[in-house]
Each structure stands twice: as C-alpha cells, then as structure tokens.
Design a protein around this motif. Structure first.
Motif, short mmCIF file in Angstrom:
data_model
loop_
_atom_site.label_atom_id
_atom_site.label_comp_id
_atom_site.label_asym_id
_atom_site.label_seq_id
_atom_site.Cartn_x
_atom_site.Cartn_y
_atom_site.Cartn_z
N GLU A 1 0.83 -1.21 0.00
CA GLU A 1 0.00 0.00 0.00
C GLU A 1 0.86 1.26 0.00
O GLU A 1 0.55 2.23 -0.70
N ARG A 2 1.96 1.24 0.76
CA ARG A 2 2.87 2.39 0.75
C ARG A 2 3.48 2.59 -0.63
O ARG A 2 3.58 3.73 -1.10
N ARG A 3 3.90 1.51 -1.28
CA ARG A 3 4.46 1.63 -2.63
C ARG A 3 3.42 2.15 -3.61
O ARG A 3 3.72 2.98 -4.47
N ARG A 4 2.20 1.67 -3.49
CA ARG A 4 1.13 2.11 -4.39
C ARG A 4 0.85 3.60 -4.20
O ARG A 4 0.69 4.35 -5.17
N ALA A 5 0.80 4.06 -2.95
CA ALA A 5 0.56 5.47 -2.67
C ALA A 5 1.70 6.34 -3.20
O ALA A 5 1.46 7.40 -3.79
N GLU A 6 2.93 5.88 -3.02
CA GLU A 6 4.08 6.64 -3.52
C GLU A 6 4.08 6.67 -5.05
O GLU A 6 4.38 7.70 -5.66
N LYS A 7 3.71 5.58 -5.67
CA LYS A 7 3.62 5.52 -7.13
C LYS A 7 2.56 6.50 -7.64
O LYS A 7 2.79 7.23 -8.61
N ASP A 8 1.40 6.51 -6.99
CA ASP A 8 0.34 7.45 -7.38
C ASP A 8 0.78 8.89 -7.19
O ASP A 8 0.51 9.75 -8.03
N ARG A 9 1.48 9.17 -6.09
CA ARG A 9 1.97 10.52 -5.84
C ARG A 9 2.96 10.95 -6.91
O ARG A 9 2.90 12.07 -7.44
N LEU A 10 3.87 10.06 -7.28
CA LEU A 10 4.85 10.39 -8.32
C LEU A 10 4.18 10.57 -9.68
O LEU A 10 4.57 11.47 -10.45
N ARG A 11 3.21 9.74 -9.98
CA ARG A 11 2.50 9.90 -11.26
C ARG A 11 1.77 11.24 -11.34
O ARG A 11 1.80 11.90 -12.36
N SER A 12 1.13 11.63 -10.25
CA SER A 12 0.42 12.90 -10.26
C SER A 12 1.41 14.06 -10.33
O SER A 12 1.15 15.08 -10.97
N ALA A 13 2.57 13.91 -9.70
CA ALA A 13 3.59 14.96 -9.78
C ALA A 13 4.13 15.09 -11.20
O ALA A 13 4.33 16.20 -11.70
#
Length: 90
Positions: A64-76
C-alpha cells in the motif's frame, strides 16, 4: 525482527526438527528429506499461523505504501501536484 524473518526461521526450524525425528528411521535419505519437507509444511500451516498472518499484514502495508508513492509520483509528473487552495469561506 521482521515477521518474514521469524516465519522463515520457523519454517527452517520445523524442517530440521522433523528431519531430526526421522533421522533414526531406517529409510532412504531422499525419502527421509521428502517426508521431512511434507510434514514440516503441514505442521507450519497450523503452528506458524500467527507469524504467517503477521508477515502477510506487513507485506500488504508495504504494498500500500508503494502504491501510494507511485500514485503521488504519477500525479507529480502529470503536473497535478499544485496545491489546491481551500475555498474562501466568505
């Protein structure tokens, strides 16, 4: 100690214990190893349930942490990381 290390050491320990119990039985070494593997797997299913569940929980949290970080990076990268201003209450 992480749950994965505890569970892995528990599985190895069960295998060694079952193999030691079968050591004095007169049979082929390969058969003895296979029986120890099967019996230790069956025992670990029941005896190590708590550690297995703990390990699964840790793995789910990490995922879940990796998924949230991935989503954050994609939105950035998409330019969506601009802070939105809260609506003016007036």
């Amino acid at each position: 100690m992480s749950a994965a290390v505890k569970y892995t050491l528990g599985r190895i320990g069960l295998f060694v214990a079952v193999l030691a119990a079968l050591w004095f039985v007169d049979m082929n070494v390969f058969l003895r190893l296979m029986l120890a593997l099967v019996f230790s797997a069956a025992l670990s299913f029941f005896l190590l349930k708590g550690w297995r569940d703990e390990m699964a929980g840790e793995m789910a949290e990490a995922s879940e942490r990796r998924r949230a970080e991935k989503d954050r990076l994609r939105s950035a990268l998409a330019g969506d990381d601009q802070p939105t201003e809260p609506p003016n209450p007036n």
